[in-house]
Design a protein around this motif. Structure first.
Motif, short mmCIF file in Angstrom:
data_model
loop_
_atom_site.label_atom_id
_atom_site.label_comp_id
_atom_site.label_asym_id
_atom_site.label_seq_id
_atom_site.Cartn_x
_atom_site.Cartn_y
_atom_site.Cartn_z
N SER A 2 0.82 -1.19 0.00
CA SER A 2 0.00 0.00 0.00
C SER A 2 0.86 1.26 0.00
CB SER A 2 -1.02 -0.04 1.12
OG SER A 2 -0.53 -0.70 2.22
N THR A 58 1.63 -12.74 11.67
CA THR A 58 1.74 -11.39 11.11
C THR A 58 2.66 -10.55 12.00
OG1 THR A 58 -0.26 -10.87 12.37
CG2 THR A 58 -0.54 -11.35 10.02
N LEU A 60 4.37 -6.60 12.42
CA LEU A 60 4.35 -5.19 12.01
C LEU A 60 5.62 -4.49 12.48
CD1 LEU A 60 2.80 -2.53 11.08
CD2 LEU A 60 2.16 -2.30 13.50
N ARG A 81 3.98 -13.18 7.47
CA ARG A 81 3.63 -12.01 6.63
C ARG A 81 4.06 -10.75 7.37
NH1 ARG A 81 -2.10 -11.34 5.44
NH2 ARG A 81 -2.53 -12.38 7.39
N PHE A 83 4.42 -6.39 7.72
CA PHE A 83 3.76 -5.11 7.46
C PHE A 83 4.64 -4.01 8.05
CE2 PHE A 83 0.72 -8.47 7.80
CZ PHE A 83 -0.20 -8.23 6.77
N ILE A 108 5.27 -8.48 1.90
CA ILE A 108 5.50 -7.30 2.76
C ILE A 108 4.62 -6.16 2.24
CG2 ILE A 108 7.17 -5.67 3.67
CD1 ILE A 108 9.41 -7.59 2.87
N ARG A 109 3.84 -5.57 3.13
CA ARG A 109 3.03 -4.40 2.75
C ARG A 109 3.42 -3.24 3.64
NH1 ARG A 109 -3.04 -5.64 3.07
NH2 ARG A 109 -3.10 -3.58 2.10
N VAL A 110 3.52 -2.08 3.06
CA VAL A 110 3.84 -0.90 3.87
C VAL A 110 2.80 0.19 3.61
CG1 VAL A 110 6.31 -1.34 4.01
CG2 VAL A 110 5.43 0.03 2.12
N PRO A 120 -4.82 -0.54 11.93
CA PRO A 120 -4.37 -1.58 11.00
C PRO A 120 -5.49 -2.13 10.12
CG PRO A 120 -4.14 -2.32 13.29
CD PRO A 120 -4.63 -0.91 13.34
N PHE A 124 -4.40 -2.15 6.47
CA PHE A 124 -4.04 -3.46 5.91
C PHE A 124 -5.18 -4.47 5.91
CE2 PHE A 124 -0.06 -1.93 8.12
CZ PHE A 124 0.64 -1.61 6.97
#
Ligand SMILES: C[S@@+](CC[C@H](N)C(=O)[O-])C[C@H]1O[C@@H](n2cnc3c(N)ncnc32)[C@H](O)[C@@H]1O
Length: 234
Positions: A2, A58, A60, A81, A83, A108-110, A120, A124
């Motif tokens: 993101s 998960t 973060l 996963r 973040f 990986i999503r940022v 979150p 996400f």
């Protein structure tokens, strides 16, 4: 991944001032950040080793910067996963290209967000995490106590909060300590001398277990807060 404009506009409390401040700091620095910080942001790799997330877990990172920790952690822990959030859109630009270069966009999503107030679910699509890591960011965030409260509230029962940051250098010789602290101040860095009592208070209030160390002769402080698991049904 993101960090899109929809993430940004969706949050009414978009942290404009903190973003401006950190972008000023990192607009140029981000290009030499990973090459230079490897010599003095000590303890980051130990933190990544200690994550040991379960399959599907998960994780973060708050203040993920260039994405260096996320990429290494995702490589080392391939079944989890990852973040990341950061208030600096400049740093996120570096993180997004580092993640894409390594072909890790699926893992990986940022997103752009402030560690003192983030949702979150909005960012996400998940309500909370198995683990949260904060590496050399609390020392740059004025309301760092609030970050710890928010991070704790975004963990699942049994979750773990990992922290590494500058210590107060108490076991370094006086002159070296004074020079180091002055140099850190030039980068807007303030070692959080109260980190241990603040984490102890969170641990006492929530029944969490706190492990706290001051490695590298007090150069760094390293903490893991493990929250109590959900009580079993009778
Ligand atoms: C010294 S860098 C650490 C980056 C990375 N965690 C590492 O270990 O290399 C500090 C990071 O915290 C971010 N930051 C500062 N204030 C923040 C805030 N309020 N919310 C989220 N991130 C913040 C900065 O933009 C920067 O990327």
């Amino acid at each position: 991944m993101s960090a899109s404009s929809s993430d940004i506009s969706a949050d009414a409390a978009w942290p404009a001032e903190a973003t401006r401040r950190m972008n000023r700091m990192y607009r140029r620095q981000r290009h030499i950040y990973d090459g230079t910080r490897r010599y003095y942001l000590l303890g980051r790799d130990q933190l990544i080793d200690a994550l040991k997330p379960a399959a599907g877990a998960t994780v973060l990172e708050i203040g993920c910067g260039t994405g260096r920790n996320l990429v290494l952690a995702a490589r080392q822990h391939p079944d989890a996963r990852f973040f990341g959030i950061d208030v600096s859109t400049e740093m996120l630009t570096s993180a997004i290209s580092a993640i894409a270069r390594r072909g890790m966009t699926g893992r990986i999503r940022v997103a752009h967000a402030d560690g003192t107030a983030f949702d979150p679910q909005l960012l996400f699509g998940i309500p909370c995490f198995d683990q949260v890591m904060i590496s050399y960011s609390l020392s740059m965030i004025p309301d760092w106590r609030r970050v710890l409260e928010v991070a704790s509230s975004r963990l699942k029962p049994g979750g773990r909060l990992h922290i590494v940051d500058f210590g107060n250098q108490e076991r370094l010789p006086g002159l070296a300590r004074a020079l180091l602290l002055r140099w850190l101040a030039m980068f807007d860095v303030t070692p959080r001398d109260e980190l241990e009592p603040v984490l102890s208070a969170i641990a006492n209030a929530s029944g969490a277990d706190l492990k706290f160390e001051r490695p590298f002769r007090g150069y760094a402080q390293y903490a893991v807060l493990t929250f109590a698991p959900e009580p079993e049904l009778p």
